[in-house]
Motif scaffolding. Structure first.
Motif, PDB file in Angstrom:
ATOM      1  N   ARG A  61       0.737  -1.334   0.108  1.00  0.00           N
ATOM      2  CA  ARG A  61      -0.033  -0.176   0.101  1.00  0.00           C
ATOM      3  C   ARG A  61       0.788   1.249  -0.054  1.00  0.00           C
ATOM      4  O   ARG A  61       2.150   1.335   0.464  1.00  0.00           O
ATOM      5  N   GLY A 105      -8.857  -1.477   1.266  1.00  0.00           N
ATOM      6  CA  GLY A 105      -7.941  -2.630   1.953  1.00  0.00           C
ATOM      7  C   GLY A 105      -8.644  -4.019   1.620  1.00  0.00           C
ATOM      8  O   GLY A 105      -8.031  -4.932   1.623  1.00  0.00           O
ATOM      9  N   PRO A 108      -7.975  -5.133  -2.445  1.00  0.00           N
ATOM     10  CA  PRO A 108      -6.592  -4.331  -2.879  1.00  0.00           C
ATOM     11  C   PRO A 108      -6.199  -4.704  -4.420  1.00  0.00           C
ATOM     12  O   PRO A 108      -5.375  -4.110  -4.925  1.00  0.00           O
ATOM     13  N   ARG A 147      -5.300   7.141  -0.865  1.00  0.00           N
ATOM     14  CA  ARG A 147      -4.610   5.780  -0.589  1.00  0.00           C
ATOM     15  C   ARG A 147      -4.860   4.813  -1.760  1.00  0.00           C
ATOM     16  O   ARG A 147      -5.931   4.677  -2.071  1.00  0.00           O
ATOM     17  N   TYR A 149      -4.090   0.699  -2.773  1.00  0.00           N
ATOM     18  CA  TYR A 149      -3.627  -0.661  -2.531  1.00  0.00           C
ATOM     19  C   TYR A 149      -3.300  -1.202  -3.714  1.00  0.00           C
ATOM     20  O   TYR A 149      -3.951  -1.194  -4.806  1.00  0.00           O
TER      21      TYR A 149
END
Length: 383
Positions: A61, A105, A108, A147, A149
Motif C-alpha cells: 500500500r 483494503g 486491494p 490511499r 493498495y
C-alpha cells in the motif's frame, strides 16, 4: 554363480537408492531453512522456499502525491507509486511490476493495472505496470494524496539483514558465553560420574548390581517433564535454585541414565583377559579403570559427549526452568525465543537464521567427533 562371494546382489542397488532417498528427505527441511534465512520477510510470507528463485506477488500500500495540476475544471495528480516511502518499503531498491490495484483494503486488487478505475463523483485513478499513476479529482486534494493498495510482482530478493539482526542483537555475545558456560560442564560432569558407575556395573561384583542395571534402563523412558517441578523444588530447598549450578545438576541428572547405559555396554565388551591380567599384576580397580578401561572406552565417551553436547546446547525447556529470567543469564535459545522471535511474531526469516547461527558450534563438534559416534553406539552389540 549367483551366490559367488564378493558379488553384489540385486538388492544392493535398492539399498543405495533407499539410503539416498532417506538422506534427501532429511536434507530438504535443512535446505529450506537455509534458503529462508537469506530471504526477505515479506517474500517468505508470500511464497514457499522452493519458489525463492522466482518472482513473488506481494500486496502493498502507498499514497499518491498531493501536488495537483488544474486541468479541464478538475485537478490531475501524476507520479510513480514506488516513489512513495511506504510503498517502496515493501520492495526496496528493486520495485516490481504492478499487476492490480484498488483503493480499499478489503479489495486491494479490484482493478487490473493499466485500466482506469472509476471512483465515483467524477474521480478516477489508473496505475500502470511500471507504477506510474494518474489520479483525476474534481476537488483539490489538499495535503494528503489518495490511499492506494496494489499487488506487484517482486523479483527474488536475498539479503543478509536477518543475520545482521540476529548477530547484532543486544547481549547476544553474552548469551553465547552463557550457552558455553552451561554446555561444557553439563557435558563433562555426567561423563565423569557415569564412567565410574559404568565400570562398577560392568566389572565389579556386589549385591544388587542387576537391580541397579534394570533401574538405569527404566530411567531411560522417564519423560524429563515429569521431573522438572520436583527437581526445581529440590534445588530451591538446598539453595542452588535458578542458577548455573542448578542447571548443571539438572542436565547431569537427565543425561546420566543414557551415559551409564552406553558406557556400561561398551566396557563390558572389553577383553576380559586384559582386566584379569592387570588384577593379577596387583592393579587396583581404580588403576584398572584409569589406565586401561578409560582409555579403551574413548569411542563410547565421545559418542555420549556428542549427544549430551547437542542436547544441552539446543535445550530451551530446561534453561527456561532452571536459569533466571534476567538478560545476563539467558542462553542463546532463550534469547532467540524471547527477544527476537517473541517481539516479531511469526518471523520465519529470523527463525531460520537463528537456527543456523545456533547450530554452528554443534556442527563443528559433531563433524570433529563423528567418527567415534558409530563405534561408540555399536559397542557391546556383538562379542
Amino acid at each position: 554363480m549367483d551366490n559367488i562371494a564378493g558379488q553384489k546382489t540385486g538388492l544392493a542397488w535398492a539399498t543405495h537408492i533407499s539410503v539416498l532417498l532417506l538422506v534427501l528427505i532429511w536434507l530438504i527441511p535443512t535446505v529450506g531453512l537455509l534458503i529462508s534465512s537469506f530471504r526477505d520477510r515479506d517474500q517468505i510470507s508470500a511464497s514457499g522456499w522452493w519458489e525463492a528463485p522466482f518472482a513473488v506477488e506481494l500486496t502493498a500500500r502507498g499514497r499518491t502525491s498531493a501536488e495537483a495540476v488544474p486541468e479541464g475544471g478538475g485537478f490531475v495528480i501524476t507520479g510513480n507509486i514506488f516513489d512513495d516511502e511506504e510503498a517502496a518499503s515493501y520492495f526496496g531498491a528493486s520495485p516490481g511490476a504492478v499487476v492490480a490495484f484498488g483503493t480499499r483494503g478489503a479489495a486491494p486488487t479490484e482493478f487490473e493495472a493499466g485500466t482506469v478505475a472509476d471512483l465515483g463523483d467524477g474521480e478516477s485513478l489508473s496505475i500502470n505496470p511500471d507504477g506510474t499513476y494518474r489520479w483525476v479529482t474534481p476537488e483539490e486534494p489538499g495535503s494528503r494524496g489518495q490511499r492506494v493498495y496494489f499487488a506487484a510482482n517482486s523479483p527474488p530478493k536475498f539479503t543478509l539483514d536477518n543475520y545482521r539482526t540476529v548477530l547484532a542483537a543486544d547481549n547476544m555475545d553474552r548469551a553465547f558465553i552463557n550457552t558455553l558456560t552451561v554446555t561444557i560442564p553439563a557435558t563433562v560432569i555426567p561423563i565423569l560420574v557415569a564412567a565410574f558407575a559404568a565400570y562398577a556395573l560392568a566389572w565389579m561384583e556386589f549385591p544388587g548390581r542387576g537391580l541397579l542395571i534394570a533401574a538405569v534402563v527404566g530411567l531411560l523412558v522417564v519423560p524429563l517433564q515429569l521431573a522438572l517441578v520436583p527437581m526445581l523444588n529440590f534445588h530451591n530447598a538446598i539453595g542452588v535454585g535458578q542458577s548455573f549450578v542448578g542447571i548443571w545438576f539438572a542436565h547431569t541428572a537427565f543425561g546420566m541414565p543414557l551415559a551409564v547405559y552406553l558406557l556400561r555396554n561398551y566396557m563390558i565388551g572389553l577383553p576380559r583377559d586384559i582386566i584379569e591380567c592387570a588384577k593379577v599384576d596387583g592393579a587396583t580397580d581404580f588403576q584398572v579403570f584409569t589406565r586401561i578401561v578409560l582409555p579403551l572406552s574413548f569411542p563410547a565417551l565421545a559418542a555420549f559427549a556428542i549427544f549430551q553436547f547437542l542436547w544441552t546446547w539446543n535445550d530451551l525447556l530446561v534453561a527456561k526452568v532452571f536459569l533466571p529470567s534476567s538478560d545476563e543469564a539467558k542462553v542463546m535459545t532463550v534469547k532467540i525465543a524471547d527477544d527476537l522471535l517473541g517481539s516479531r511474531g511469526g518471523d520465519w526469516g529470523i527463525l531460520a537464521t537463528a537456527a543456523f547461527v545456533s547450530i554452528a558450534v554443534p556442527l563443528v563438534v559433531f563433524f570433529t567427533m563423528q567418527r567415534f559416534l558409530v563405534r561408540g553406539l555399536l559397542a557391546g552389540s556383538v562379542k
